[in-house]
Design a protein around this motif. Structure first.
Motif, PDB file in Angstrom:
ATOM      1  N   ILE A  24       0.827  -1.204   0.000  1.00 50.45           N
ATOM      2  CA  ILE A  24       0.000   0.000   0.000  1.00 50.45           C
ATOM      3  C   ILE A  24       0.862   1.256   0.000  1.00 50.45           C
ATOM      4  O   ILE A  24       0.584   2.227  -0.720  1.00 50.45           O
ATOM      5  CB  ILE A  24      -0.950   0.009   1.216  1.00 50.45           C
ATOM      6  CG1 ILE A  24      -1.884  -1.205   1.176  1.00 50.45           C
ATOM      7  CG2 ILE A  24      -1.766   1.293   1.244  1.00 50.45           C
ATOM      8  CD1 ILE A  24      -2.782  -1.260  -0.026  1.00 50.45           C
ATOM      9  N   LEU A  25       1.933   1.253   0.807  1.00 45.44           N
ATOM     10  CA  LEU A  25       2.787   2.436   0.912  1.00 45.44           C
ATOM     11  C   LEU A  25       3.446   2.755  -0.429  1.00 45.44           C
ATOM     12  O   LEU A  25       3.393   3.903  -0.897  1.00 45.44           O
ATOM     13  CB  LEU A  25       3.860   2.217   1.976  1.00 45.44           C
ATOM     14  CG  LEU A  25       4.790   3.408   2.245  1.00 45.44           C
ATOM     15  CD1 LEU A  25       3.992   4.588   2.797  1.00 45.44           C
ATOM     16  CD2 LEU A  25       5.900   3.021   3.208  1.00 45.44           C
ATOM     17  N   LEU A  28       0.993   4.006  -2.870  1.00 52.41           N
ATOM     18  CA  LEU A  28       0.704   5.431  -2.677  1.00 52.41           C
ATOM     19  C   LEU A  28       1.828   6.306  -3.225  1.00 52.41           C
ATOM     20  O   LEU A  28       1.577   7.324  -3.885  1.00 52.41           O
ATOM     21  CB  LEU A  28       0.497   5.722  -1.193  1.00 52.41           C
ATOM     22  CG  LEU A  28      -0.861   5.326  -0.605  1.00 52.41           C
ATOM     23  CD1 LEU A  28      -0.863   5.569   0.893  1.00 52.41           C
ATOM     24  CD2 LEU A  28      -1.993   6.106  -1.257  1.00 52.41           C
ATOM     25  N   PHE A  31       1.574   6.288  -6.873  1.00 49.94           N
ATOM     26  CA  PHE A  31       0.422   7.092  -7.284  1.00 49.94           C
ATOM     27  C   PHE A  31       0.748   8.584  -7.193  1.00 49.94           C
ATOM     28  O   PHE A  31       0.372   9.371  -8.062  1.00 49.94           O
ATOM     29  CB  PHE A  31      -0.781   6.758  -6.403  1.00 49.94           C
ATOM     30  CG  PHE A  31      -2.064   7.369  -6.887  1.00 49.94           C
ATOM     31  CD1 PHE A  31      -2.873   6.696  -7.790  1.00 49.94           C
ATOM     32  CD2 PHE A  31      -2.466   8.617  -6.452  1.00 49.94           C
ATOM     33  CE1 PHE A  31      -4.048   7.252  -8.243  1.00 49.94           C
ATOM     34  CE2 PHE A  31      -3.645   9.187  -6.892  1.00 49.94           C
ATOM     35  CZ  PHE A  31      -4.439   8.498  -7.792  1.00 49.94           C
ATOM     36  N   MET A  32       1.453   8.977  -6.135  1.00 43.66           N
ATOM     37  CA  MET A  32       1.823  10.383  -5.955  1.00 43.66           C
ATOM     38  C   MET A  32       2.693  10.881  -7.106  1.00 43.66           C
ATOM     39  O   MET A  32       2.535  12.004  -7.597  1.00 43.66           O
ATOM     40  CB  MET A  32       2.564  10.562  -4.629  1.00 43.66           C
ATOM     41  CG  MET A  32       1.681  10.390  -3.410  1.00 43.66           C
ATOM     42  SD  MET A  32       2.621  10.371  -1.857  1.00 43.66           S
ATOM     43  CE  MET A  32       3.155  12.077  -1.788  1.00 43.66           C
ATOM     44  N   THR A 259      -8.356   7.319  -6.714  1.00 44.92           N
ATOM     45  CA  THR A 259      -7.648   8.096  -5.693  1.00 44.92           C
ATOM     46  C   THR A 259      -8.176   7.765  -4.302  1.00 44.92           C
ATOM     47  O   THR A 259      -7.405   7.514  -3.360  1.00 44.92           O
ATOM     48  CB  THR A 259      -7.807   9.604  -5.965  1.00 44.92           C
ATOM     49  OG1 THR A 259      -7.262   9.913  -7.246  1.00 44.92           O
ATOM     50  CG2 THR A 259      -7.091  10.429  -4.899  1.00 44.92           C
ATOM     51  N   ARG A 262      -7.121   4.265  -3.227  1.00 44.29           N
ATOM     52  CA  ARG A 262      -5.711   4.162  -2.841  1.00 44.29           C
ATOM     53  C   ARG A 262      -5.525   4.497  -1.366  1.00 44.29           C
ATOM     54  O   ARG A 262      -4.827   3.786  -0.632  1.00 44.29           O
ATOM     55  CB  ARG A 262      -4.873   5.123  -3.687  1.00 44.29           C
ATOM     56  CG  ARG A 262      -4.689   4.684  -5.111  1.00 44.29           C
ATOM     57  CD  ARG A 262      -3.662   3.590  -5.190  1.00 44.29           C
ATOM     58  NE  ARG A 262      -3.492   3.120  -6.556  1.00 44.29           N
ATOM     59  CZ  ARG A 262      -2.630   2.204  -6.921  1.00 44.29           C
ATOM     60  NH1 ARG A 262      -1.855   1.650  -6.007  1.00 44.29           N
ATOM     61  NH2 ARG A 262      -2.535   1.811  -8.167  1.00 44.29           N
ATOM     62  N   ILE A 263      -6.112   5.602  -0.942  1.00 43.15           N
ATOM     63  CA  ILE A 263      -5.984   6.000   0.460  1.00 43.15           C
ATOM     64  C   ILE A 263      -6.710   4.996   1.354  1.00 43.15           C
ATOM     65  O   ILE A 263      -6.220   4.618   2.424  1.00 43.15           O
ATOM     66  CB  ILE A 263      -6.544   7.416   0.671  1.00 43.15           C
ATOM     67  CG1 ILE A 263      -5.819   8.409  -0.240  1.00 43.15           C
ATOM     68  CG2 ILE A 263      -6.402   7.846   2.135  1.00 43.15           C
ATOM     69  CD1 ILE A 263      -6.407   9.791  -0.245  1.00 43.15           C
ATOM     70  N   PHE A 266      -4.930   1.830   2.834  1.00 41.57           N
ATOM     71  CA  PHE A 266      -4.178   1.848   4.090  1.00 41.57           C
ATOM     72  C   PHE A 266      -5.020   1.289   5.240  1.00 41.57           C
ATOM     73  O   PHE A 266      -4.533   0.547   6.089  1.00 41.57           O
ATOM     74  CB  PHE A 266      -3.751   3.275   4.430  1.00 41.57           C
ATOM     75  CG  PHE A 266      -2.300   3.532   4.190  1.00 41.57           C
ATOM     76  CD1 PHE A 266      -1.341   2.867   4.930  1.00 41.57           C
ATOM     77  CD2 PHE A 266      -1.896   4.425   3.216  1.00 41.57           C
ATOM     78  CE1 PHE A 266       0.010   3.095   4.715  1.00 41.57           C
ATOM     79  CE2 PHE A 266      -0.546   4.663   2.990  1.00 41.57           C
ATOM     80  CZ  PHE A 266       0.408   4.000   3.741  1.00 41.57           C
ATOM     81  N   PHE A 323      -5.527  14.365   3.223  1.00 40.52           N
ATOM     82  CA  PHE A 323      -4.912  13.155   2.697  1.00 40.52           C
ATOM     83  C   PHE A 323      -4.875  13.166   1.166  1.00 40.52           C
ATOM     84  O   PHE A 323      -3.902  12.713   0.561  1.00 40.52           O
ATOM     85  CB  PHE A 323      -5.663  11.922   3.204  1.00 40.52           C
ATOM     86  CG  PHE A 323      -5.468  11.667   4.675  1.00 40.52           C
ATOM     87  CD1 PHE A 323      -4.392  10.918   5.117  1.00 40.52           C
ATOM     88  CD2 PHE A 323      -6.336  12.194   5.616  1.00 40.52           C
ATOM     89  CE1 PHE A 323      -4.190  10.680   6.466  1.00 40.52           C
ATOM     90  CE2 PHE A 323      -6.151  11.966   6.969  1.00 40.52           C
ATOM     91  CZ  PHE A 323      -5.067  11.212   7.401  1.00 40.52           C
ATOM     92  N   LEU A 327      -1.549  13.098  -1.288  1.00 42.17           N
ATOM     93  CA  LEU A 327      -1.419  12.005  -2.237  1.00 42.17           C
ATOM     94  C   LEU A 327      -1.384  12.473  -3.683  1.00 42.17           C
ATOM     95  O   LEU A 327      -0.483  12.128  -4.443  1.00 42.17           O
ATOM     96  CB  LEU A 327      -2.579  11.020  -2.060  1.00 42.17           C
ATOM     97  CG  LEU A 327      -2.649   9.878  -3.083  1.00 42.17           C
ATOM     98  CD1 LEU A 327      -1.427   8.983  -2.951  1.00 42.17           C
ATOM     99  CD2 LEU A 327      -3.912   9.074  -2.895  1.00 42.17           C
TER     100      LEU A 327
END
Length: 449
Positions: A24-25, A28, A31-32, A259, A262-263, A266, A323, A327
């Motif tokens: 996940i990290l 992210l 994705f960023m 989007t 994705r968050i 977590f 958040f 992101l």
């Protein structure tokens, strides 16, 4: 203390959590970077590509991994373990070849149905080598976990995620432009690197024989058949909002949903990690202690997961735009209401994930499949209707309503099968919060003194 740190629960939880967290990290982080390189429509196309690939990987894994783990962990003879592993690999490769055939034949058709450009079909075609590598990666994952070893699974997944991140970071820092299909190539290379690392950890469990049997192949398919069906339904169920939004709206809308997802990922880390840890032990508990063993494990696991998830979800619900800004930037603020509602869905979904794992461990795979089938058709109907009459927020509205209905269904099922008491779960949660509060006070007083 040393005995506790060396226990199965601590070791498996530690590596499973690290694995989920790293996936996940890095997801992210990737994705960023991509949100600042690609256009919003391109992000929608890439997000849907990842959804399709993840769906294919998860469903195939569901057919084989749990069955592989169950049959290997219940056999002490190395010859039998070899037959199980060989038969599992044979099925794995056959399904992968089927996926490749579907991409080659129906890739352009899928792009058209989802209102995507031919770039989407291009992404799928360039990822065919990656699909083949994923077959062996998934097999070695099952081999590791069937021996109650989670370390290699973490190392392999960390490697593939880290390498993909480094490649994207180089493009971002040096402002190197690239066509979208390059991402498929980079993704494939990353999985290949992860496979090499996973092999180093798994080779001690490999017996060096390929001796599949017709009987074992049939047993794996029989055991995993309903789990496969359940996984297909639950995976499509989880991503139905994105798939139908792509069909009825635009890739831009998919980018906003992706989007928020994705968050939300977590928050789901403990839930999925808990399910992976729980299945091998529940299978043993179901055989050794019966329903009581399954019930106790279920209540303890769900209590711990909710105690972790609820506070984190509340923080995201209160500060969604913060958040999203971190992101993806201000271009994706429209995803804020979606994110808040996904948090609510994650809390409810904890019961469903652990209930499904419990039913599978008890051999109630058909019942699990039926429950998933009912929930799937409810969500399909509601998503279609709400998208048609509400537009952008239709899919998330349908997802919330379906989650509530599903929670009721799963409560009835798990209560009937195991006698679970939800009052015990919430009582455990408050006890854990109380204990945590007491320990914090004691720590503060100790520091003052």
């Amino acid at each position: 203390m040393k005995q506790y740190l060396n226990s199965y629960w601590f070791r498996s939880a530690y590596y499973s959590f690290l694995q989920r967290f790293s996936i996940i990290l890095f997801g992210l982080f990737n994705f960023m970077i991509l949100a600042r390189i690609l256009s919003v429509p391109e992000m929608g196309i890439w997000g849907l590509f990842l959804t399709i690939i993840t769906l294919a990987e998860n469903t195939k894994t569901a057919l084989l991994k749990n069955a592989h783990i169950k049959f290997v962990s219940s056999n002490l003879e190395s010859e039998e373990k070899s037959v199980v592993a060989s038969s599992s690999l044979l099925i794995n490769l056959a399904i992968t070849l089927l996926y490749v055939l579907l991409i080659v034949v129906f890739g352009p058709l899928i792009s058209g149905l989802l209102n995507m450009e031919l770039t989407f079909a291009q992404l799928l075609n360039w990822f065919i080598p990656g699909l083949m590598v994923m077959a062996f990666f998934a097999h070695l994952e099952a081999v590791q976990q069937s021996h109650f070893d989670f370390k290699g699974v973490f190392a392999g997944n960390f490697t593939r995620q880290f390498l993909f991140f480094i490649i994207l970071l180089i493009h971002y820092i040096f402002k190197i432009d690239f066509p979208l299909y390059y991402l498929s190539i980079y993704f494939s290379l990353s999985i290949l690197a992860g496979l090499a690392v996973l092999y180093l950890y798994s080779k001690k469990y490999l017996l060096g024989r390929f001796n599949p049997s017709k009987k074992m192949t049939g047993q794996l398919l029989h055991f995993g058949g309903y789990i496969f069906g359940s996984s297909v339904l639950s995976s499509i169920f989880a991503n139905l909002d994105q798939l139908l939004t792509a069909r009825f709206l635009t890739p831009v809308s998919v980018a906003f949903y992706n989007t928020a997802k994705r968050i939300n990922g977590f928050i789901d880390i403990p839930t999925y990690a808990g399910a992976e840890i729980l299945f091998p032990k529940m299978s043993q508990a179901a055989s050794a202690k019966g329903i009581e063993g399954v019930r106790n494990l279920y209540e303890k696991m769900v209590s711990v997961l909710l105690a972790l998830i609820i506070p984190a979800a509340l923080v995201v619900i209160i500060f969604p735009k913060l958040f999203i800004y971190i992101l993806a930037g201000t271009r994706y603020y429209a995803a804020a209401p979606l994110l808040q509602l996904y948090m609510f869905i994650s809390i409810i979904g904890t019961f469903q994930h652990q209930s499904a794992t419990s039913l599978d461990s008890m051999g109630k795979t058909r019942l699990n499949f039926t429950a998933n089938l009912v929930a799937f058709f409810i969500k399909l109907l509601l998503t279609f209707l709400f998208l048609k009459y509400m537009g952008f927020y239709g899919a998330i509205t349908a997802a919330v309503i379906t989650s509530v209905i599903s929670a009721v269904i799963w409560y009835v099922l798990i209560r009937k099968q195991t006698g679970v008491h939800f009052s015990s779960i919430f009582k455990n949660i408050f006890l854990m919060y109380g204990q945590a509060y007491t320990q914090v006070l004691q720590l503060i007083r100790k520091n003052k003194s």
